[in-house]
Design an enzyme around this catalytic site. Structure first.
Site, mmCIF file in Angstrom:
data_model
loop_
_atom_site.group_PDB
_atom_site.id
_atom_site.type_symbol
_atom_site.label_atom_id
_atom_site.label_comp_id
_atom_site.label_asym_id
_atom_site.label_seq_id
_atom_site.Cartn_x
_atom_site.Cartn_y
_atom_site.Cartn_z
ATOM 1 N N ASP A 109 -36.714 -67.661 2.039
ATOM 2 C CA ASP A 109 -36.299 -66.592 1.128
ATOM 3 C C ASP A 109 -36.999 -66.713 -0.219
ATOM 4 O O ASP A 109 -37.532 -65.746 -0.763
ATOM 5 C CB ASP A 109 -34.778 -66.653 0.890
ATOM 6 N N ILE A 110 -36.979 -67.914 -0.783
ATOM 7 C CA ILE A 110 -37.519 -68.125 -2.124
ATOM 8 C C ILE A 110 -39.007 -67.824 -2.171
ATOM 9 O O ILE A 110 -39.500 -67.121 -3.068
ATOM 10 C CB ILE A 110 -37.224 -69.564 -2.584
#
Length: 408
Positions: A179-180
């Site tokens: 996600d990051i």
């Protein structure tokens, strides 16, 4: 609202994202000065508002309703509670997009187009619009319709197969790194597209797939496979440098990073093991990688003979890369971390004005610094402000939208 700080001051972003990849992207843009309008479902908001405990504490140490997870990716944003499933809500998004520089969304592929909010729907009214979609698998390919989750993408994208001990089960990274990194790649792409729009007046569509980004940041491990076919995992050891790993000491563990042959010779002299530097199996990094087990086997008893503190002091004095393995409490107590200002505090309404602690941006620009101008917002905290300031809605119109459940 004061938007005079940061290199993206004057840029407006419509944020139709939730959970982490999208919000992390728009938080980076907000840290850099953009005016980010976060659109959330009335009465519910971003899913991460309920990813709890822990919660923000008030001045008396009691839990508020604001989750720490939500606060990790939503500072420097204004929250507009808006039901985009209603035609009136869709009309408001179109009006906001017509005056925006960028729109970021992470709905399932094709979902926003069903509301008349896809890129092709919005570009006619705003040809300069940069429209970024973040999905699990991108807009094309056999998996495009699948939902994407960080854990799933870590598994499918290979990082779990090379993380963890060689004889253990595959292991995910300790933070939602897929996600990051998707959010970071998206922020880079949005900034590049904004630059293009500034030069040409032409916006564009950005397609960010989480699996794509996961494969991209395999970096050296991915390239090692392409050139050697190596599928193995090495735990804390480096695939291309030896010794570069965790070593047990007399009372704990430390990380040692010996990055070149000169450092290895210096280390061997420091510990009275010149014989290792003179051994043809270990004289060069190439040789040490090929003879990894023998080299590490010779070094383990050396490190086990002294304490962690003793080793760290000696290695640092010798200019050899080393470090402690800090717990999170030790990270946030570290004098360097604190000297760099990596924890910020600012008042938060949910805490009655008591300070909320936030992890600061690591982006340091000398002329146009990134910063935290706004704490993570309450759900719908800025609904009236955004509608009146950006769309010219009066009190009666806003009251009517609230009564209809369009605005929260």
């Amino acid at each position: 609202m004061n938007q005079d700080r940061g290199p993206l001051a004057g840029v407006r972003v419509v944020d139709l994202t939730r959970v982490l990849a999208g919000p992390y992207c728009t938080q980076i843009l907000g840290d850099l000065g953009a005016d980010v309008i976060k659109i959330e479902r009335p009465g519910a908001g971003d899913d991460t508002r309920r990813f709890a405990p822990p919660f923000l504490k008030d001045a008396d140490g009691n839990d508020t309703a604001e989750s720490a997870y939500f606060m990790s990716a939503n500072r420097n944003k204004r929250s507009l509670a808006l039901d985009v499933s209603k035609p009136e809500g869709q009309a408001i998004v179109r009006r906001l997009a017509a005056g925006a520089d960028a729109l970021v969304e992470n709905f399932k592929t094709g979902n926003l187009a069903r509301y008349g909010l896809g890129y092709e729907d919005l570009r006619e009214a705003n040809p300069r619009l940069v429209y970024c979609s973040i999905t699990g698998f991108g807009q094309t390919g056999p998996y495009a319709e699948r939902p994407g989750y960080d854990f799933l993408v870590q598994a499918m994208g290979g990082i779990m197969s090379i993380t963890g001990e060689p004889d253990g089960e595959p292991q995910k990274v300790g933070v939602p790194i897929a996600d990051i990194m998707s959010g970071m790649f998206a922020a880079v792409a949005v900034n590049a597209a904004l630059r293009h729009a500034a030069l040409t007046g032409e916006g564009q569509y950005i397609d960010i797939g989480m699996l794509d980004t996961q494969v991209a940041w395999l970096v050296n491990a991915g390239m090692n496979y392409l050139y050697s076919g190596d599928l193995g995992r090495l735990g804390n050891a480096h695939p291309n440098i030896v010794p570069y790993q965790v070593f047990a000491t007399a009372d704990g563990y430390i990380v040692v990073a010996i990055g070149n042959d000169g450092q290895f010779r210096r280390f061997c002299g420091m510990v009275g093991r010149e014989d290792l530097a003179g051994d043809a199996r270990f004289a060069t990094n190439d040789a040490r990688v090929r003879n990894r087990e023998a080299c590490i086997g010779a070094l383990r008893p050396v490190f086990a003979a002294r304490s962690s503190a003793d080793w760290l002091a000696a290695l640092e004095a010798a200019g050899i890369g080393c470090g402690p393995i800090n717990r999170l409490d030790q990270v946030f107590e570290d004098p360097h971390v604190n000297a760099r200002g990596m924890v910020a505090e600012m008042p938060h309404k949910a805490a009655g004005g008591a300070p909320a602690r936030l992890i600061a941006s690591p982006l340091r620009l000398s002329a146009t610094p990134a910063g935290i101008r706004l704490p993570p917002p309450l759900l719908g905290e800025h609904s009236e402000e955004v509608l009146s300031e950006l769309l010219g809605c009066d009190e009666a119109e806003i009251a009517e939208l609230r009564a209809a459940g369009v605005v929260g």
